[in-house]
Motif scaffolding. Structure first.
Motif, PDB file in Angstrom:
ATOM      1  N   ASP A  77     -23.172   0.886  -4.048  1.00 35.93           N
ATOM      2  CA  ASP A  77     -23.263   0.749  -2.452  1.00 35.93           C
ATOM      3  C   ASP A  77     -22.269  -0.192  -1.937  1.00 35.93           C
ATOM      4  N   VAL A  78     -21.936  -1.219  -2.726  1.00 34.25           N
ATOM      5  CA  VAL A  78     -20.994  -2.230  -2.178  1.00 34.25           C
ATOM      6  C   VAL A  78     -19.706  -1.433  -2.182  1.00 34.25           C
ATOM      7  N   ARG A  79     -19.345  -1.019  -3.165  1.00 30.64           N
ATOM      8  CA  ARG A  79     -18.099  -0.107  -3.252  1.00 30.64           C
ATOM      9  C   ARG A  79     -18.080   1.172  -2.106  1.00 30.64           C
ATOM     10  N   ASP A  80     -19.174   1.629  -1.958  1.00 28.81           N
ATOM     11  CA  ASP A  80     -19.333   2.494  -0.654  1.00 28.81           C
ATOM     12  C   ASP A  80     -18.899   1.915   0.507  1.00 28.81           C
ATOM     13  N   TRP A  81     -19.534   0.699   0.983  1.00 35.05           N
ATOM     14  CA  TRP A  81     -19.383   0.012   2.184  1.00 35.05           C
ATOM     15  C   TRP A  81     -17.929  -0.233   2.396  1.00 35.05           C
ATOM     16  N   ALA A  82     -17.570  -0.838   1.471  1.00 34.51           N
ATOM     17  CA  ALA A  82     -16.038  -1.422   1.289  1.00 34.51           C
ATOM     18  C   ALA A  82     -14.932  -0.163   1.540  1.00 34.51           C
ATOM     19  N   THR A  83     -15.148   0.817   0.824  1.00 31.33           N
ATOM     20  CA  THR A  83     -14.292   1.907   0.908  1.00 31.33           C
ATOM     21  C   THR A  83     -14.462   2.477   2.203  1.00 31.33           C
ATOM     22  N   PHE A  84     -15.634   2.658   2.786  1.00 30.69           N
ATOM     23  CA  PHE A  84     -15.702   3.057   3.954  1.00 30.69           C
ATOM     24  C   PHE A  84     -14.994   2.370   5.204  1.00 30.69           C
ATOM     25  N   SER A  85     -15.209   1.009   4.891  1.00 26.52           N
ATOM     26  CA  SER A  85     -14.613  -0.014   5.912  1.00 26.52           C
ATOM     27  C   SER A  85     -13.048   0.206   5.980  1.00 26.52           C
ATOM     28  N   LEU A  86     -12.574  -0.002   4.728  1.00 35.19           N
ATOM     29  CA  LEU A  86     -10.959   0.234   4.767  1.00 35.19           C
ATOM     30  C   LEU A  86     -10.498   1.266   5.132  1.00 35.19           C
ATOM     31  N   GLY A  87     -11.310   2.472   4.675  1.00 37.37           N
ATOM     32  CA  GLY A  87     -10.465   3.729   4.599  1.00 37.37           C
ATOM     33  C   GLY A  87     -10.937   4.505   5.874  1.00 37.37           C
ATOM     34  N   VAL A  88     -11.997   4.317   6.534  1.00 40.32           N
ATOM     35  CA  VAL A  88     -12.640   4.965   7.564  1.00 40.32           C
ATOM     36  C   VAL A  88     -12.628   4.209   8.808  1.00 40.32           C
ATOM     37  N   TRP A  89     -13.280   3.120   8.794  1.00 44.81           N
ATOM     38  CA  TRP A  89     -13.588   2.279   9.848  1.00 44.81           C
ATOM     39  C   TRP A  89     -12.387   1.604  10.407  1.00 44.81           C
ATOM     40  N   GLY A  90     -11.536   1.228   9.348  1.00 51.18           N
ATOM     41  CA  GLY A  90     -10.253   0.543   9.915  1.00 51.18           C
ATOM     42  C   GLY A  90      -9.104   1.349   9.677  1.00 51.18           C
ATOM     43  N   ASP A  91      -7.844   0.892  10.479  1.00 51.89           N
ATOM     44  CA  ASP A  91      -6.696   1.769  10.667  1.00 51.89           C
ATOM     45  C   ASP A  91      -5.699   0.974   9.620  1.00 51.89           C
ATOM     46  N   LEU A  92      -5.718   0.117   8.870  1.00 54.32           N
ATOM     47  CA  LEU A  92      -4.702  -0.584   8.167  1.00 54.32           C
ATOM     48  C   LEU A  92      -4.133   0.478   7.335  1.00 54.32           C
ATOM     49  N   ASP A  93      -2.780   0.545   7.270  1.00 57.47           N
ATOM     50  CA  ASP A  93      -2.060   1.444   6.468  1.00 57.47           C
ATOM     51  C   ASP A  93      -0.856   0.791   5.757  1.00 57.47           C
ATOM     52  N   SER A  94      -1.028   0.931   4.503  1.00 55.19           N
ATOM     53  CA  SER A  94       0.296   0.311   3.596  1.00 55.19           C
ATOM     54  C   SER A  94       0.192   1.002   2.256  1.00 55.19           C
ATOM     55  N   ALA A  95       1.120   0.887   1.209  1.00 52.26           N
ATOM     56  CA  ALA A  95       1.159   1.224   0.089  1.00 52.26           C
ATOM     57  C   ALA A  95      -0.021   0.812  -0.771  1.00 52.26           C
ATOM     58  N   ARG A  96      -0.379  -0.619  -0.490  1.00 55.85           N
ATOM     59  CA  ARG A  96      -1.405  -1.253  -1.051  1.00 55.85           C
ATOM     60  C   ARG A  96      -2.840  -0.589  -0.851  1.00 55.85           C
TER      61      ARG A  96
END
Length: 266
Positions: A157-176
């Motif tokens: 559940d922690v991985r799920d929310w963190a992945t959603f936050s970075l990938g979907v909720w946020g717009d940060l985009d870089s190779a990392r």
């Protein structure tokens, strides 16, 4: 404004034995919605209570007091000050988790260093609260290191929310960012994989195609909304085609990209 008796009754209703009790949250939401100073003051008083559930409920209220359609937080700076004081001295997991979530809602950058103190906490409830809180700052590069750590957490559940936050909720985009999302395409938890697919498609990263096609092929009927959106983003479609099922999207992706490559996580 509430009559004093009504105010006390609402606060007492928040103290159901089960933290997730619907009636308790109905009372929390009613108190939040008022945006009243009397509610703020009572919640501030509860932050000093010896009862950890009272401290947790106070944080729940203060995190979104006054927030509603077209309405911003009524006392953001004051609430942040109180919640930071609570968090820095709190030893009870439930109250600390509520404070973390509340600080995320307020989105005051002063909260980021204290939030980071809990990234590696042994309690997954607290790490999940950190993932949520950092997700509220997902457009801020300062949240990136913590979210990337939590994307590899042992708790799904922690991985799920963190992945959603970075990938979907946020717009940060870089190779990392893209590499971190690509690593989650092979996650054991379906929800994490779905968030990774959505995040990579949002960034138009073709590494998503094998996982996206495979998942769509296995879908009976209309695909999950996030899968359909991911496919449409990769296909350059402005709207979802009517009556398309998962395999229809998969076929269109194969045709457009000529791909049936091995998944990137193998």
């Amino acid at each position: 404004m509430f009559e004093e008796t009504e105010l006390l009754e609402l606060f007492q209703r928040t103290l159901a034995c089960d933290y997730d009790d619907d009636d308790a949250w109905e009372a929390v939401n009613a108190l939040r919605a008022s945006g009243a100073r009397q509610v703020f003051d009572k919640a501030a008083e509860w932050l000093r209570s010896e009862n950890p559930l009272e401290r947790a409920r106070a944080a729940d209220i203060l995190g979104q007091i006054g927030v509603g359609p077209g309405k911003k937080h009524a006392f953001p700076a004051e609430a942040c000050d109180l919640l930071l004081t609570l968090l820095l001295n709190e030893s009870h997991a439930r109250a600390a988790a509520s404070a973390l979530v509340a600080l995320g809602h307020i989105e005051d950058p002063r909260a980021l260093p204290p939030i980071y103190r809990f990234v590696a906490h042994e309690d997954p409830v607290l790490r999940h609260a950190v993932a949520f809180a950092l997700g509220c700052f997902a457009k801020d590069s300062a949240a990136l290191p913590g979210l990337m750590v939590l994307m590899s957490d042992t708790d799904e559940d922690v991985r799920d929310w963190a992945t959603f936050s970075l990938g979907v909720w946020g717009d940060l985009d870089s190779a990392r960012v893209r590499e971190a999302l690509a690593r989650r395409l092979g996650d054991d938890f379906d929800n994490v994989r779905l968030e990774a697919i959505a995040g990579l498609a949002k960034r138009n990263d073709k590494r998503v195609l094998p996982a996206l096609i495979e998942t769509l092929d296995a879908t009976r009927g209309a695909p999950d909304a996030k899968l359909a959106e991911a496919a449409c983003l990769m296909l350059g479609l402005r709207r979802e085609p009517r009556h398309w099922k998962g395999p229809d999207y998969a076929l269109a992706l194969r045709h457009q990209f000529g791909c049936d490559a091995a998944p990137v996580w193998q």
